[in-house]
Enzyme design. Structure first.
Site, mmCIF file in Angstrom:
data_model
loop_
_atom_site.group_PDB
_atom_site.id
_atom_site.type_symbol
_atom_site.label_atom_id
_atom_site.label_comp_id
_atom_site.label_asym_id
_atom_site.label_seq_id
_atom_site.Cartn_x
_atom_site.Cartn_y
_atom_site.Cartn_z
ATOM 1 N N ASP A 90 7.215 -20.324 18.061
ATOM 2 C CA ASP A 90 5.780 -20.236 17.787
ATOM 3 C C ASP A 90 5.134 -21.615 17.685
ATOM 4 O O ASP A 90 4.100 -21.879 18.262
ATOM 5 C CB ASP A 90 5.513 -19.415 16.509
ATOM 6 C CG ASP A 90 6.404 -19.834 15.334
ATOM 7 O OD1 ASP A 90 7.155 -20.823 15.441
ATOM 8 O OD2 ASP A 90 6.350 -19.142 14.292
ATOM 9 N N ASP A 96 2.717 -16.642 10.091
ATOM 10 C CA ASP A 96 2.293 -15.949 8.868
ATOM 11 C C ASP A 96 1.855 -16.903 7.768
ATOM 12 O O ASP A 96 2.128 -18.100 7.801
ATOM 13 C CB ASP A 96 3.457 -15.121 8.312
ATOM 14 C CG ASP A 96 4.508 -15.999 7.645
ATOM 15 O OD1 ASP A 96 4.958 -16.973 8.285
ATOM 16 O OD2 ASP A 96 4.863 -15.735 6.481
ATOM 17 N N ARG A 142 0.467 -12.174 10.844
ATOM 18 C CA ARG A 142 1.219 -12.297 12.097
ATOM 19 C C ARG A 142 0.575 -11.468 13.198
ATOM 20 O O ARG A 142 0.716 -11.769 14.379
ATOM 21 C CB ARG A 142 2.659 -11.797 11.901
ATOM 22 C CG ARG A 142 3.512 -12.649 10.984
ATOM 23 C CD ARG A 142 4.964 -12.225 11.107
ATOM 24 N NE ARG A 142 5.804 -12.668 10.001
ATOM 25 C CZ ARG A 142 6.404 -13.856 9.930
ATOM 26 N NH1 ARG A 142 6.227 -14.742 10.876
ATOM 27 N NH2 ARG A 142 7.154 -14.162 8.894
ATOM 28 N N PHE A 202 -2.624 -26.078 8.638
ATOM 29 C CA PHE A 202 -1.781 -24.886 8.513
ATOM 30 C C PHE A 202 -2.458 -23.733 9.246
ATOM 31 O O PHE A 202 -3.580 -23.347 8.930
ATOM 32 C CB PHE A 202 -1.552 -24.527 7.039
ATOM 33 C CG PHE A 202 -0.534 -23.432 6.887
ATOM 34 C CD1 PHE A 202 0.823 -23.723 6.918
ATOM 35 C CD2 PHE A 202 -0.926 -22.106 6.754
ATOM 36 C CE1 PHE A 202 1.773 -22.707 6.821
ATOM 37 C CE2 PHE A 202 0.012 -21.082 6.644
ATOM 38 C CZ PHE A 202 1.363 -21.388 6.671
ATOM 39 N N LYS A 247 2.276 -29.557 16.921
ATOM 40 C CA LYS A 247 1.459 -30.473 16.108
ATOM 41 C C LYS A 247 2.005 -31.873 16.330
ATOM 42 O O LYS A 247 2.966 -32.273 15.685
ATOM 43 C CB LYS A 247 1.603 -30.136 14.623
ATOM 44 C CG LYS A 247 1.030 -28.803 14.192
ATOM 45 C CD LYS A 247 1.251 -28.636 12.693
ATOM 46 C CE LYS A 247 0.700 -27.334 12.185
ATOM 47 N NZ LYS A 247 1.052 -27.093 10.776
ATOM 48 N N LYS A 267 10.672 -14.843 12.772
ATOM 49 C CA LYS A 267 9.915 -13.741 13.311
ATOM 50 C C LYS A 267 8.726 -14.223 14.135
ATOM 51 O O LYS A 267 8.078 -13.441 14.827
ATOM 52 C CB LYS A 267 9.357 -12.892 12.150
ATOM 53 C CG LYS A 267 10.410 -12.406 11.185
ATOM 54 C CD LYS A 267 9.735 -11.778 9.940
ATOM 55 C CE LYS A 267 10.765 -11.526 8.853
ATOM 56 N NZ LYS A 267 10.141 -11.222 7.577
ATOM 57 N N GLY A 268 8.433 -15.512 14.024
ATOM 58 C CA GLY A 268 7.197 -16.057 14.583
ATOM 59 C C GLY A 268 7.029 -15.902 16.086
ATOM 60 O O GLY A 268 5.911 -15.843 16.583
ATOM 61 N N ASP A 306 6.504 -28.252 14.425
ATOM 62 C CA ASP A 306 5.797 -29.066 13.435
ATOM 63 C C ASP A 306 6.538 -30.393 13.325
ATOM 64 O O ASP A 306 6.320 -31.295 14.118
ATOM 65 C CB ASP A 306 5.753 -28.295 12.107
ATOM 66 C CG ASP A 306 4.924 -28.992 11.043
ATOM 67 O OD1 ASP A 306 4.370 -30.056 11.332
ATOM 68 O OD2 ASP A 306 4.836 -28.469 9.921
HETATM 69 P P1 5GP Z 1 9.612 -27.732 11.825
HETATM 70 O O1 5GP Z 1 11.093 -27.786 11.578
HETATM 71 O O2 5GP Z 1 9.210 -28.035 13.253
HETATM 72 O O3 5GP Z 1 8.868 -28.611 10.838
HETATM 73 O O4 5GP Z 1 9.181 -26.279 11.385
HETATM 74 C C1 5GP Z 1 8.869 -25.282 12.241
HETATM 75 C C2 5GP Z 1 8.627 -24.020 11.488
HETATM 76 O O5 5GP Z 1 7.759 -24.223 10.361
HETATM 77 C C3 5GP Z 1 7.907 -23.027 12.375
HETATM 78 O O6 5GP Z 1 8.816 -22.241 13.109
HETATM 79 C C4 5GP Z 1 7.087 -22.234 11.389
HETATM 80 O O7 5GP Z 1 7.880 -21.179 10.880
HETATM 81 C C5 5GP Z 1 6.799 -23.214 10.266
HETATM 82 N N1 5GP Z 1 5.452 -23.795 10.407
HETATM 83 C C6 5GP Z 1 5.150 -25.065 10.739
HETATM 84 N N2 5GP Z 1 3.807 -25.257 10.797
HETATM 85 C C7 5GP Z 1 3.250 -24.058 10.502
HETATM 86 C C8 5GP Z 1 1.883 -23.602 10.413
HETATM 87 O O8 5GP Z 1 0.889 -24.316 10.618
HETATM 88 N N3 5GP Z 1 1.706 -22.297 10.091
HETATM 89 C C9 5GP Z 1 2.743 -21.442 9.852
HETATM 90 N N4 5GP Z 1 2.436 -20.185 9.548
HETATM 91 N N5 5GP Z 1 4.045 -21.840 9.929
HETATM 92 C C10 5GP Z 1 4.289 -23.131 10.251
#
Ligand code: 5GP
Length: 183
Positions: free
Chosen positions: A104, A163, A169, A156, A135, A47-48, A107
């Site tokens: 969104d 969220d 959100r 975070f 990040k 949903k991000g 990470d």
């Molecule tokens: P990745 O596979 O790149 O580690 O994860 C990405 C997903 O993790 C993003 O789409 C998001 O849903 C969640 N995520 C990663 N970092 C954050 C953060 O700082 N805040 C929030 N709310 N969600 C995050």
């Protein structure tokens, strides 16, 4: 929702509403230029990415189609593992289409890396990624993100689609959640 309504829940604002909107206009101008004369399908990751797709699409000076995917990344707690399950797939066939995935935040990069390969395997014309936030220090895998809004530290963050426990959100800015909210 305004800052005053949640000021006790956050440590600091890292991207203001004004900075976000200005950057989205710049990204939209770049997308307009890069896709000139080509079709364009925005694929928002639910949903991000709802806010990002809404603002980006309205800043584009061209026709654009939209579709949505929902994925869940298995992992322990807040860490993503790279094992992804599709909760909602695209509504339409994307053979030959120019797809721009809108996310969104990147990470570890595991979710997007999986999603990009998944869409590439469907016979698309092209797949690129636009992410509002990245990040860099947290990257586990290299994922080529063509359009990045802002590089942020590995805290975070919440707001603008992101969220914590399904809340925040609807903030028009991005902020670091205060530690006391989750520890
Ligand atoms: P990745 O596979 O790149 O580690 O994860 C990405 C997903 O993790 C993003 O789409 C998001 O849903 C969640 N995520 C990663 N970092 C954050 C953060 O700082 N805040 C929030 N709310 N969600 C995050």
């Amino acid at each position: 929702m305004d800052l005053a309504a949640i000021s006790g829940d956050i440590e600091r604002v890292i991207v203001t509403e004004e900075a976000l909107q200005a950057r989205i206009k710049e990204l939209a101008a770049q997308v307009d230029k890069d896709y000139e004369g080509k079709d364009l399908l925005l694929v928002g990751v639910l949903k991000g990415a709802v806010m990002a797709v809404a603002d980006l699409s309205r800043a584009l000076q061209r026709h654009v189609e939209m579709d949505w995917m929902a994925v869940s990344s298995y992992g322990s707690g807040t860490k993503s593992s790279g094992v992804v399950r599709i909760l909602k797939d695209l509504d339409r066939d994307i053979t030959g289409r120019n797809v721009l995935i809108v996310e969104d935040i990147v990470d570890s990069g595991l979710t997007l890396s999986w999603l990009k390969s998944n869409l590439e395997s469907r016979g698309v014309g092209s797949v690129e990624i636009l992410s509002i936030l990245r990040k860099p220090e947290a990257a586990k895998v290299h994922v080529d993100v063509k359009y990045v809004g802002f590089e942020i530290p590995p805290d975070f963050v919440i707001g603008y689609g992101l969220d914590f426990d399904e809340k925040y959100r609807n903030l028009p800015f991005i902020a670091v959640l205060a530690k006391h909210m989750y520890s």
